[in-house]
Design an enzyme around this catalytic site. Structure first.
Site, PDB file in Angstrom:
ATOM      1  N   ASN A  82      69.155  40.439  46.167  1.00  0.00           N
ATOM      2  CA  ASN A  82      69.473  41.027  44.870  1.00  0.00           C
ATOM      3  C   ASN A  82      68.429  40.705  43.813  1.00  0.00           C
ATOM      4  OD1 ASN A  82      71.694  42.384  45.757  1.00  0.00           O
ATOM      5  ND2 ASN A  82      73.159  40.811  45.144  1.00  0.00           N
ATOM      6  N   HIS A 103      76.621  34.855  52.025  1.00  0.00           N
ATOM      7  CA  HIS A 103      76.616  36.165  51.365  1.00  0.00           C
ATOM      8  C   HIS A 103      76.408  37.278  52.389  1.00  0.00           C
ATOM      9  CE1 HIS A 103      74.627  39.165  48.416  1.00  0.00           C
ATOM     10  NE2 HIS A 103      75.933  39.269  48.335  1.00  0.00           N
ATOM     11  N   GLU A 111      72.994  35.825  53.824  1.00  0.00           N
ATOM     12  CA  GLU A 111      72.256  34.787  53.103  1.00  0.00           C
ATOM     13  C   GLU A 111      73.111  33.518  53.092  1.00  0.00           C
ATOM     14  OE1 GLU A 111      69.700  37.533  49.943  1.00  0.00           O
ATOM     15  OE2 GLU A 111      71.723  36.919  49.395  1.00  0.00           O
ATOM     16  N   SER A 126      78.231  37.310  45.153  1.00  0.00           N
ATOM     17  CA  SER A 126      76.869  37.854  45.121  1.00  0.00           C
ATOM     18  C   SER A 126      76.160  37.496  43.830  1.00  0.00           C
ATOM     19  CB  SER A 126      76.865  39.367  45.346  1.00  0.00           C
ATOM     20  OG  SER A 126      77.967  39.981  44.780  1.00  0.00           O
TER      21      SER A 126
HETATM   22  P1  NAI Z   1      87.736  43.948  46.569  1.00  0.00           P
HETATM   23  O1  NAI Z   1      88.207  44.201  45.197  1.00  0.00           O
HETATM   24  O2  NAI Z   1      87.668  45.080  47.555  1.00  0.00           O
HETATM   25  O3  NAI Z   1      88.638  42.798  47.237  1.00  0.00           O
HETATM   26  C1  NAI Z   1      88.999  41.633  46.587  1.00  0.00           C
HETATM   27  C2  NAI Z   1      90.358  41.209  47.136  1.00  0.00           C
HETATM   28  O4  NAI Z   1      90.654  39.893  46.677  1.00  0.00           O
HETATM   29  C3  NAI Z   1      91.506  42.101  46.668  1.00  0.00           C
HETATM   30  O5  NAI Z   1      92.198  42.588  47.804  1.00  0.00           O
HETATM   31  C4  NAI Z   1      92.382  41.188  45.831  1.00  0.00           C
HETATM   32  O6  NAI Z   1      93.775  41.455  45.947  1.00  0.00           O
HETATM   33  C5  NAI Z   1      92.041  39.830  46.407  1.00  0.00           C
HETATM   34  N1  NAI Z   1      92.278  38.702  45.511  1.00  0.00           N
HETATM   35  C6  NAI Z   1      91.996  38.615  44.184  1.00  0.00           C
HETATM   36  N2  NAI Z   1      92.339  37.390  43.718  1.00  0.00           N
HETATM   37  C7  NAI Z   1      92.826  36.691  44.772  1.00  0.00           C
HETATM   38  C8  NAI Z   1      93.329  35.369  44.929  1.00  0.00           C
HETATM   39  N3  NAI Z   1      93.409  34.536  43.901  1.00  0.00           N
HETATM   40  N4  NAI Z   1      93.749  34.985  46.161  1.00  0.00           N
HETATM   41  C9  NAI Z   1      93.695  35.829  47.214  1.00  0.00           C
HETATM   42  N5  NAI Z   1      93.222  37.096  47.103  1.00  0.00           N
HETATM   43  C10 NAI Z   1      92.796  37.519  45.917  1.00  0.00           C
HETATM   44  O7  NAI Z   1      86.304  43.257  46.414  1.00  0.00           O
HETATM   45  P2  NAI Z   1      85.084  43.186  47.436  1.00  0.00           P
HETATM   46  O8  NAI Z   1      84.157  44.307  47.183  1.00  0.00           O
HETATM   47  O9  NAI Z   1      85.622  42.991  48.805  1.00  0.00           O
HETATM   48  O10 NAI Z   1      84.343  41.861  46.937  1.00  0.00           O
HETATM   49  C11 NAI Z   1      84.846  40.579  47.196  1.00  0.00           C
HETATM   50  C12 NAI Z   1      83.771  39.554  46.943  1.00  0.00           C
HETATM   51  O11 NAI Z   1      82.625  39.828  47.752  1.00  0.00           O
HETATM   52  C13 NAI Z   1      83.272  39.474  45.508  1.00  0.00           C
HETATM   53  O12 NAI Z   1      82.956  38.147  45.209  1.00  0.00           O
HETATM   54  C14 NAI Z   1      82.011  40.324  45.558  1.00  0.00           C
HETATM   55  O13 NAI Z   1      81.093  39.996  44.557  1.00  0.00           O
HETATM   56  C15 NAI Z   1      81.461  39.936  46.926  1.00  0.00           C
HETATM   57  N6  NAI Z   1      80.555  40.919  47.528  1.00  0.00           N
HETATM   58  C16 NAI Z   1      80.826  42.256  47.442  1.00  0.00           C
HETATM   59  C17 NAI Z   1      79.953  43.170  48.027  1.00  0.00           C
HETATM   60  C18 NAI Z   1      80.225  44.631  47.946  1.00  0.00           C
HETATM   61  O14 NAI Z   1      79.299  45.424  48.177  1.00  0.00           O
HETATM   62  N7  NAI Z   1      81.459  45.064  47.636  1.00  0.00           N
HETATM   63  C19 NAI Z   1      78.752  42.738  48.758  1.00  0.00           C
HETATM   64  C20 NAI Z   1      78.619  41.279  48.851  1.00  0.00           C
HETATM   65  C21 NAI Z   1      79.480  40.431  48.227  1.00  0.00           C
END
Ligand code: NAI
Length: 370
Positions: free
Chosen positions: A187, A137, A149, A116
């Site tokens: 955003n 996105h 997006e 994001s």
């Molecule tokens: P989260 O922390 O819930 O999940 C991230 C996951 O990635 C974790 O389960 C972690 O173990 C895993 N992970 C970390 N490094 C890794 C690797 N090298 N290989 C495989 N798995 C790995 O985070 P969330 O909220 O799901 O966000 C994920 C992405 O989505 C980020 O880039 C965030 O900016 C983006 N995003 C988040 C939104 C939100 O509202 N939470 C909305 C839109 C985008």
């Protein structure tokens, strides 16, 4: 077409659900063994809630769950035609995931990032096939939010954009393309909704009255109620990130009132107290229409600045803000409602009266000025 998902946190599992519900086989993995192990049960729980509501049958739920295959190694994602990464928001981690993946994927496969706040072009840098990389996105929660997006970077191949778009659209999403610019559409264009409200707060206005004015104008939540819902800490981080990415232009000013709110610990619903939470909004003030015009004029100006930078359309920006933020109208629809002259006059007056730290915040975008 097979979909690959890397990262099974909140976003990754939600995106896996979107594609599995659309009938695609989904192969997914996560670095954390426990997250991998719990993924099917977490998906099952979410689907059970739909079964309980009557929007899904037990048979459909079983079929969706069978489409999700959780693999231990990234290599096992390889049959995927489109891989979406939703790992932590760190450039180096996303780059290393893609550089490992591209060794195993078919040459025509598309690598999509759910970032994001990072540049899609920066994530693609250093890969053997940067032309296969695109941003997709999704919004949270992915199965519920219709907007996605779509962000090609300067070197993305046209067919990679087409594949990413058609697969995401066929999963029921509304896909809006935009340039690889900080904050993409939502955003970035949302900033004045909060920022202009914070400017008024610093001028001595009551936050509840500002919220009431925006609700009277048709917005489901006022700016302060929305900050309280998201969390002032999250809002501050997003504002600071965008301010830095946009060279600290006064349009992205980080208001002291927001920083103080975070310092106070009253960051919104999750701390049980925020700018306005848990109070109900008061009746709209006598000058509610003026407040709404001021906020909508700055929303329209930010949207016009983004439009002037290319890569998207006015209709796309309107749709993105209506779907991404539940706004009753997009910034260009607000512009048409008020009339260009009124919006320009409002901006000119704000610029004239702006305190030194906000000077040039209200200068009109090239497309707005006559
Ligand atoms: P989260 O922390 O819930 O999940 C991230 C996951 O990635 C974790 O389960 C972690 O173990 C895993 N992970 C970390 N490094 C890794 C690797 N090298 N290989 C495989 N798995 C790995 O985070 P969330 O909220 O799901 O966000 C994920 C992405 O989505 C980020 O880039 C965030 O900016 C983006 N995003 C988040 C939104 C939100 O509202 N939470 C909305 C839109 C985008």
């Amino acid at each position: 077409m097979t979909i690959g998902i890397i990262g099974l946190g909140a976003m990754g599992l939600g995106i896996a659900q979107v594609f599995a519900m659309a009938g695609h086989p989904v192969r997914a993995t996560d670095a954390n063994p426990e997250t991998r192990a719990t993924a099917p049960a977490r998906l099952s729980d979410t689907l059970s809630a739909r079964v309980a509501k009557g929007s899904l049958t037990e048979d459909e739920k079983t079929a969706i769950l069978q489409r999700l295959v959780v693999t231990e190694r990234v290599e096992d994602i390889a049959p995927a035609d489109l891989v979406i990464e939703a790992v932590v928001e760190r450039l180096a981690v996303k780059q290393s995931v893609f550089s490992l993946l591209e060794q195993y994927l078919a040459p025509g496969a598309v690598l999509a990032t759910n970032t994001s706040s990072l540049s899609v072009g920066a994530i693609a840098q250093g890969l053997h096939r940067p032309d296969r990389v695109v941003g997709l996105h999704f919004f949270n929660p992915a199965p519920v939010m219709r907007l996605v997006e779509l962000i090609p970077h300067a070197g993305t191949a046209t067919d990679a954009v087409t594949i990413a778009r058609s697969l995401t659209e066929s999963a029921g999403k509304t896909v809006i393309q935009c340039a690889d610019r900080p904050g993409f559409i939502v955003n970035r264009c949302a900033r004045p909704y909060y920022g202009e409200a914070l400017a008024m707060l610093e001028e001595g206005r009551d936050p509840g009255e500002i919220d009431a004015a925006m609700m009277a104008a048709g917005y489901r939540l006022g700016p302060f109620a929305l900050i309280d819902l998201i969390g002032a800490d999250i809002n501050l981080a997003a504002t600071e990130g965008l301010a830095a990415a946009m060279g600290h232009h006064p349009r992205y000013h980080v208001f002291t009132a927001l920083k103080r709110q975070v310092e106070s610990g009253h960051i919104g619903r999750k701390s049980l107290k925020g700018f306005v939470f848990p109070d109900n909004p008061p009746p709209p003030p006598a000058d509610a229409a003026t407040i709404a015009l001021r906020i909508e004029a700055t929303l329209a100006n930010e949207a016009a600045w983004l439009l002037s930078e290319g890569g998207t359309t006015a209709e796309g920006i309107d749709t993105a803000l209506k779907l991404g933020l539940n706004f009753p109208r997009g910034p260009f629809e607000a512009l048409a409602r008020h009339g260009r002259g009124t919006v320009l006059q409002t901006l000119a007056r704000l610029e004239e009266n702006a305190p030194p730290h906000l000077k040039s915040r209200y200068l009109p975008a090239p497309g707005l000025a006559p």
